[in-house]
Design a protein around this motif. Structure first.
Motif, PDB file in Angstrom:
ATOM      1  N   ALA A 231       0.834  -1.209   0.000  1.00 52.84           N
ATOM      2  CA  ALA A 231       0.000   0.000   0.000  1.00 52.84           C
ATOM      3  C   ALA A 231       0.865   1.253   0.000  1.00 52.84           C
ATOM      4  CB  ALA A 231      -0.899  -0.006   1.231  1.00 52.84           C
ATOM      5  N   ASP A 232       0.270   2.367  -0.439  1.00 50.52           N
ATOM      6  CA  ASP A 232       0.938   3.650  -0.279  1.00 50.52           C
ATOM      7  C   ASP A 232       0.461   4.288   1.023  1.00 50.52           C
ATOM      8  OD1 ASP A 232      -1.583   4.702  -0.760  1.00 50.52           O
ATOM      9  OD2 ASP A 232      -1.156   5.215  -2.841  1.00 50.52           O
ATOM     10  N   ARG A 233       0.920   5.512   1.279  1.00 51.83           N
ATOM     11  CA  ARG A 233       0.610   6.168   2.554  1.00 51.83           C
ATOM     12  C   ARG A 233      -0.617   7.057   2.428  1.00 51.83           C
ATOM     13  NH1 ARG A 233       6.271   8.747   3.985  1.00 51.83           N
ATOM     14  NH2 ARG A 233       6.655   8.302   1.775  1.00 51.83           N
ATOM     15  N   ASP A 234      -1.744   6.473   2.119  1.00 51.15           N
ATOM     16  CA  ASP A 234      -3.008   7.204   2.039  1.00 51.15           C
ATOM     17  C   ASP A 234      -3.667   7.129   3.418  1.00 51.15           C
ATOM     18  OD1 ASP A 234      -5.716   7.918   1.703  1.00 51.15           O
ATOM     19  OD2 ASP A 234      -5.652   7.372  -0.413  1.00 51.15           O
ATOM     20  N   GLU A 235      -3.554   8.204   4.175  1.00 53.68           N
ATOM     21  CA  GLU A 235      -4.001   8.199   5.568  1.00 53.68           C
ATOM     22  C   GLU A 235      -5.491   7.863   5.705  1.00 53.68           C
ATOM     23  OE1 GLU A 235      -1.998   8.796   8.211  1.00 53.68           O
ATOM     24  OE2 GLU A 235      -0.199   9.169   7.036  1.00 53.68           O
ATOM     25  N   SER A 236      -6.322   8.454   4.849  1.00 50.65           N
ATOM     26  CA  SER A 236      -7.760   8.212   4.962  1.00 50.65           C
ATOM     27  C   SER A 236      -8.102   6.775   4.598  1.00 50.65           C
ATOM     28  CB  SER A 236      -8.530   9.186   4.065  1.00 50.65           C
ATOM     29  OG  SER A 236      -8.171   9.014   2.708  1.00 50.65           O
ATOM     30  N   ARG A 237      -7.416   6.222   3.604  1.00 50.96           N
ATOM     31  CA  ARG A 237      -7.698   4.844   3.214  1.00 50.96           C
ATOM     32  C   ARG A 237      -7.258   3.868   4.302  1.00 50.96           C
ATOM     33  NH1 ARG A 237      -6.683   2.450  -2.734  1.00 50.96           N
ATOM     34  NH2 ARG A 237      -8.584   3.645  -3.053  1.00 50.96           N
ATOM     35  N   ILE A 238      -6.144   4.140   4.959  1.00 49.98           N
ATOM     36  CA  ILE A 238      -5.685   3.281   6.061  1.00 49.98           C
ATOM     37  C   ILE A 238      -6.744   3.229   7.150  1.00 49.98           C
ATOM     38  CG2 ILE A 238      -3.991   3.064   7.917  1.00 49.98           C
ATOM     39  CD1 ILE A 238      -1.897   4.168   5.934  1.00 49.98           C
ATOM     40  N   GLU A 239      -7.294   4.374   7.493  1.00 47.80           N
ATOM     41  CA  GLU A 239      -8.357   4.411   8.513  1.00 47.80           C
ATOM     42  C   GLU A 239      -9.586   3.631   8.050  1.00 47.80           C
ATOM     43  OE1 GLU A 239      -9.162   8.440   9.441  1.00 47.80           O
ATOM     44  OE2 GLU A 239      -7.170   8.844  10.280  1.00 47.80           O
ATOM     45  N   ALA A 240      -9.934   3.775   6.783  1.00 50.18           N
ATOM     46  CA  ALA A 240     -11.098   3.062   6.259  1.00 50.18           C
ATOM     47  C   ALA A 240     -10.854   1.562   6.227  1.00 50.18           C
ATOM     48  CB  ALA A 240     -11.440   3.582   4.862  1.00 50.18           C
ATOM     49  N   TRP A 241      -9.638   1.148   5.896  1.00 48.69           N
ATOM     50  CA  TRP A 241      -9.310  -0.278   5.938  1.00 48.69           C
ATOM     51  C   TRP A 241      -9.462  -0.824   7.355  1.00 48.69           C
ATOM     52  CZ3 TRP A 241      -4.383   0.620   2.591  1.00 48.69           C
ATOM     53  CH2 TRP A 241      -4.690   0.397   1.234  1.00 48.69           C
ATOM     54  N   ALA A 242      -8.987  -0.061   8.329  1.00 50.31           N
ATOM     55  CA  ALA A 242      -9.107  -0.494   9.728  1.00 50.31           C
ATOM     56  C   ALA A 242     -10.580  -0.687  10.095  1.00 50.31           C
ATOM     57  CB  ALA A 242      -8.448   0.520  10.654  1.00 50.31           C
ATOM     58  N   ASP A 243     -11.425   0.256   9.682  1.00 55.61           N
ATOM     59  CA  ASP A 243     -12.860   0.150   9.963  1.00 55.61           C
ATOM     60  C   ASP A 243     -13.487  -1.054   9.268  1.00 55.61           C
ATOM     61  OD1 ASP A 243     -12.758   2.408  11.528  1.00 55.61           O
ATOM     62  OD2 ASP A 243     -13.420   3.768   9.929  1.00 55.61           O
ATOM     63  N   ALA A 244     -12.907  -1.452   8.122  1.00 55.97           N
ATOM     64  CA  ALA A 244     -13.444  -2.587   7.364  1.00 55.97           C
ATOM     65  C   ALA A 244     -12.984  -3.930   7.909  1.00 55.97           C
ATOM     66  CB  ALA A 244     -13.042  -2.462   5.893  1.00 55.97           C
ATOM     67  N   GLY A 245     -12.058  -3.915   8.880  1.00 53.49           N
ATOM     68  CA  GLY A 245     -11.624  -5.164   9.491  1.00 53.49           C
ATOM     69  C   GLY A 245     -10.258  -5.651   9.060  1.00 53.49           C
ATOM     70  N   VAL A 246      -9.466  -4.791   8.417  1.00 60.05           N
ATOM     71  CA  VAL A 246      -8.123  -5.182   7.995  1.00 60.05           C
ATOM     72  C   VAL A 246      -7.222  -5.330   9.218  1.00 60.05           C
ATOM     73  CG1 VAL A 246      -6.054  -4.383   6.783  1.00 60.05           C
ATOM     74  CG2 VAL A 246      -8.307  -4.199   5.696  1.00 60.05           C
ATOM     75  N   GLU A 247      -6.472  -6.412   9.264  1.00 59.09           N
ATOM     76  CA  GLU A 247      -5.574  -6.688  10.388  1.00 59.09           C
ATOM     77  C   GLU A 247      -4.229  -5.987  10.238  1.00 59.09           C
ATOM     78  OE1 GLU A 247      -3.916 -10.716  12.527  1.00 59.09           O
ATOM     79  OE2 GLU A 247      -3.575 -10.533  10.373  1.00 59.09           O
ATOM     80  N   ARG A 248      -3.736  -5.942   8.986  1.00 58.38           N
ATOM     81  CA  ARG A 248      -2.375  -5.448   8.748  1.00 58.38           C
ATOM     82  C   ARG A 248      -2.312  -4.729   7.415  1.00 58.38           C
ATOM     83  NH1 ARG A 248      -0.139 -10.018   8.684  1.00 58.38           N
ATOM     84  NH2 ARG A 248       0.759 -10.075  10.791  1.00 58.38           N
ATOM     85  N   VAL A 249      -1.501  -3.687   7.367  1.00 54.80           N
ATOM     86  CA  VAL A 249      -1.170  -3.006   6.117  1.00 54.80           C
ATOM     87  C   VAL A 249       0.331  -3.113   5.916  1.00 54.80           C
ATOM     88  CG1 VAL A 249      -1.007  -0.774   4.936  1.00 54.80           C
ATOM     89  CG2 VAL A 249      -3.097  -1.389   6.170  1.00 54.80           C
ATOM     90  N   THR A 250       0.748  -3.584   4.734  1.00 53.17           N
ATOM     91  CA  THR A 250       2.164  -3.558   4.393  1.00 53.17           C
ATOM     92  C   THR A 250       2.397  -2.414   3.412  1.00 53.17           C
ATOM     93  OG1 THR A 250       1.940  -5.119   2.531  1.00 53.17           O
ATOM     94  CG2 THR A 250       2.406  -6.041   4.717  1.00 53.17           C
ATOM     95  N   PHE A 251       3.336  -1.557   3.762  1.00 52.30           N
ATOM     96  CA  PHE A 251       3.684  -0.443   2.885  1.00 52.30           C
ATOM     97  C   PHE A 251       4.586  -0.942   1.759  1.00 52.30           C
ATOM     98  CE2 PHE A 251       3.047   2.128   6.870  1.00 52.30           C
ATOM     99  CZ  PHE A 251       1.961   2.848   6.410  1.00 52.30           C
TER     100      PHE A 251
END
Length: 277
Positions: A231-251
């Motif tokens: 992933a890139d560093r899209d702050e709003s998308r990271i927050e939305a992924w967290a709300d959707a149930g994502v466990e981990r983001v790899t940059f």
């Protein structure tokens, strides 16, 4: 949310040992390494991202070797392929490599898999691109048997072997987790049938994550872990992924020399700290 790094380790960039140590020092939890055995000189398959194929694809270290080096200098880091091109590999050799790495890392290995895209590369390994999906499905079934059965046996259309002893066994129970990459219907069916976790790419929308997780729950697969890949560093998308149930983001970490890589890691670590928890 947890944060890790997805990257290509090459002979021109930071060494895997230095990279792995730097990741633990900065609080990252995982390292996912790409695989390409070679790049054919004559290519017809277009690069999926468009344009010329980046230099890093031509110079990729074997991920199992690089992750073994990383295992020797770390204590906590999850060591994963992102993704292993299993359809270009012998399944018995791969089972042995993966089990050996899992043993030597004290259960810190995860096998990320995908069908791949470079058809010329596949053909050089004797793989028919048209049947690579069904081949991968059989390979995943065979892997689990090789990892867990004292005498493993498998007979399919593409993979077949009589009873064998295959040691060492992994220390992970029941076996190293299999992260299935891709968002296509075939990849999601593979995930439901054979995967332990989902590895969608960084462009996957949060609503798609919710839809897939709901569909998996309806199929009797609730609570499938999700790791966003590269992933890139899209702050709003990271927050939305967290709300959707994502466990981990790899940059997505660019392949750079050591000093430049460490600077980028400092920036990524700051982004991770803002969202960790």
């Amino acid at each position: 949310m947890k944060f890790g790094i997805a990257t290509f380790v090459t002979d021109e960039g930071i060494r895997p040992t230095t990279l792995a140590t730097a990741l633990e020092e900065r609080g990252f939890d995982s390292l996912f390494l790409a695989e390409h055995s070679h790049i054919p000189v004559s290519r017809e398959t277009p690069y999926p991202a468009g344009g010329d194929l980046p230099r890093k694809y031509y110079r990729t270290l074997d991920p199992f070797v690089a992750l073994s080096a990383a295992a020797a200098v770390t204590d906590r880091l999850l060591l994963a392929t992102g993704v292993a091109l299993l359809v270009q590999r012998d399944v018995i050799h791969t089972a042995n490599e993966a089990a050996s790495l899992d043993l030597l890392s004290d259960g810190r290995f995860a096998l990320g898999v995908g069908v791949g895209w470079n058809r010329e590369e596949m053909r050089n390994h004797g793989t028919d691109p048209r049947t690579r999906g069904s081949l991968l499905n059989e390979q995943l079934q065979a892997l689990k048997l090789l990892w867990t059965e004292e005498q493993a046996e498998f007979h399919g259309r593409h993979v077949s072997f009589d009873p064998v002893f295959a040691w060492p066994k992994p220390v992970s129970e029941p076996h190293p987790p299999i992260y299935v990459g891709g968002e296509s219907p075939a990849a999601l069916a593979r995930l439901a049938a054979y995967g332990d976790a989902w590895l969608p790419r960084g462009g996957t929308e949060p609503e798609e994550i919710r839809r897939v997780l709901a569909a998996l729950a309806e199929q009797g697969r609730p609570d499938v872990p999700v790791t966003i890949f590269a992933a890139d560093r899209d702050e709003s998308r990271i927050e939305a992924w967290a709300d959707a149930g994502v466990e981990r983001v790899t940059f997505d970490l660019p392949t750079l020399p050591e000093s430049e890589t460490l600077k980028v890691l400092d920036e990524l670590a700051e982004s991770a700290r803002r969202h960790a928890g």
